[in-house]
Design a protein around this motif. Sequence first.
Motif, mmCIF file in Angstrom:
data_model
loop_
_atom_site.group_PDB
_atom_site.id
_atom_site.type_symbol
_atom_site.label_atom_id
_atom_site.label_comp_id
_atom_site.label_asym_id
_atom_site.label_seq_id
_atom_site.Cartn_x
_atom_site.Cartn_y
_atom_site.Cartn_z
ATOM 1 N N LEU A 58 -3.628 11.026 -8.388
ATOM 2 C CA LEU A 58 -2.440 10.201 -8.545
ATOM 3 C C LEU A 58 -2.064 10.111 -10.016
ATOM 4 O O LEU A 58 -2.948 10.035 -10.889
ATOM 5 C CB LEU A 58 -2.683 8.786 -8.005
ATOM 6 C CG LEU A 58 -3.023 8.651 -6.520
ATOM 7 C CD1 LEU A 58 -3.319 7.190 -6.201
ATOM 8 C CD2 LEU A 58 -1.896 9.162 -5.644
ATOM 9 N N GLU A 62 2.106 6.433 -9.977
ATOM 10 C CA GLU A 62 1.787 6.277 -8.556
ATOM 11 C C GLU A 62 0.731 5.198 -8.343
ATOM 12 O O GLU A 62 0.813 4.405 -7.393
ATOM 13 C CB GLU A 62 1.308 7.611 -7.980
ATOM 14 C CG GLU A 62 2.419 8.649 -7.840
ATOM 15 C CD GLU A 62 1.893 9.996 -7.384
ATOM 16 O OE1 GLU A 62 2.589 10.667 -6.617
ATOM 17 O OE2 GLU A 62 0.791 10.377 -7.799
ATOM 18 N N ARG A 63 -0.254 5.148 -9.245
ATOM 19 C CA ARG A 63 -1.285 4.109 -9.124
ATOM 20 C C ARG A 63 -0.673 2.718 -9.281
ATOM 21 O O ARG A 63 -1.036 1.786 -8.562
ATOM 22 C CB ARG A 63 -2.387 4.336 -10.170
ATOM 23 C CG ARG A 63 -3.286 5.520 -9.870
ATOM 24 C CD ARG A 63 -4.563 5.459 -10.675
ATOM 25 N NE ARG A 63 -4.312 5.555 -12.105
ATOM 26 C CZ ARG A 63 -4.295 6.704 -12.785
ATOM 27 N NH1 ARG A 63 -4.516 7.848 -12.146
ATOM 28 N NH2 ARG A 63 -4.063 6.721 -14.075
ATOM 29 N N LEU A 389 -3.207 5.157 0.119
ATOM 30 C CA LEU A 389 -3.982 6.350 -0.211
ATOM 31 C C LEU A 389 -4.363 7.116 1.054
ATOM 32 O O LEU A 389 -4.368 8.355 1.084
ATOM 33 C CB LEU A 389 -5.233 5.943 -0.988
ATOM 34 C CG LEU A 389 -5.933 7.040 -1.787
ATOM 35 C CD1 LEU A 389 -4.994 7.630 -2.823
ATOM 36 C CD2 LEU A 389 -7.174 6.483 -2.469
ATOM 37 N N LYS A 392 -1.490 9.252 2.139
ATOM 38 C CA LYS A 392 -1.430 10.477 1.341
ATOM 39 C C LYS A 392 -2.508 11.473 1.774
ATOM 40 O O LYS A 392 -2.280 12.687 1.811
ATOM 41 C CB LYS A 392 -1.596 10.141 -0.151
ATOM 42 C CG LYS A 392 -0.377 9.478 -0.797
ATOM 43 C CD LYS A 392 -0.650 9.181 -2.256
ATOM 44 C CE LYS A 392 0.624 8.679 -2.940
ATOM 45 N NZ LYS A 392 1.607 9.766 -3.101
ATOM 46 N N GLY A 405 4.700 11.110 -3.052
ATOM 47 C CA GLY A 405 3.748 11.548 -4.052
ATOM 48 C C GLY A 405 3.455 13.025 -3.924
ATOM 49 O O GLY A 405 4.030 13.754 -3.090
#
Length: 408
Positions: A58, A62-63, A389, A392, A405
Amino acid sequence: MQELKQFISVILLAIAVAAGGCGKQETGPTPRETDKAPHDREHGETVGFGEASIGIRLTPEERDNIGLRTEAVALRPTEDVRKLNGIVKPHPDRVAQVTSRVPGIVLSVHASLGTWVKRGDDLLDIKSVELERLELSLIQAENRLALTKLDLERVRQLVEREIVARKELLKLENQHREVLNEIESLTRQLNFLGLPQQAIARIREEQMVATLHLPAPISGTIVERNVVIGQAIEPNVALMKIIDTSTMIVEGEAFEDTLPLLRLGQRVRVAVSAYPHEVFEGRISFISPTVNPVKRTISVWAEVGNPRGLLKQDLFAQVYVIVGEQHRSLTVPIEALISAEGVEFTFVERDGVYLRADLGLGIRNDRYAEVKSGLSPGDRVITDGSRQLYAKWLAAKGGGPALGGHTH
């Protein structure tokens, strides 16, 4: 024969030259490497993670967008906890009703609904005919007392001069005691009806009728108001209700098999869905001596500190009673766990890559779960943002990015 030997030697030499002259060939990709999908090569693999070896990278943006947070897996004492369902109630010693002890008319209201008041603050002004009648009687008694004192002093001097008989002095002394008793009785009545001693002293000194001020009996928040200006009120009718919310009661229900484990003073942690990231500490203050015959449960009260006033009356709550502590073991925060596909797992951060780790878990409480397999001390697991997460990770597993992402 000699010619045959030379011919064989020439053939062997030619074969050797042909083999040596081919040189070094460039090695191309093996079928196993070329068969790999691009996203498999990008994410890499970690030994022991199997299918969960797909790694997600990431960017800092994005984090931040998903609010990613991590916490270290560590050895902690494993608490033995029992969960009770409960409901938030006001502490019975921190609730007060504002009432008038005399009938009257509301002249003014000094505090509105929801206002925090301090003990002794004026809330209402009341005009009461009954109270004024007693106040006037007190003023008249004070006037009689003053006259009696003057007569008593005059007669005492005349008795000393033997001008007046002593029985006149005794008569005035008796009248003086009667007036004092009357003043004391009126003072007690006025005080009982709500006038403070300072107001009564002012009436006696200034000879003026005072208005009844209803003060706040405790410090707290006004949660009910049943009165308006000009309203006629009657004694013992609730005009306002005040609750001190600094300490609340969480009333839980324990089943019969839990009862032997409960003790007064045991620590509890309380969680409410309204504030999922808040934990409220408290202790058991009451265990009912009776069992609910319908639910077959025992009422358990826990006194819980509420300094910020977040706990509200009648909120549903989960009460986690700490009944003991066991050995230290490797634990993972409950927030880091994801249950899907029939297994429980978490995401671990390793060298900037987030990897899925399937877990074998033992006992758990409201904070941590014991880790039997899948993690090591010091591993940093995702506590906030793990669901995003996981989305993703599913996208990467299927061959494409997710949530805007990119997989790497």
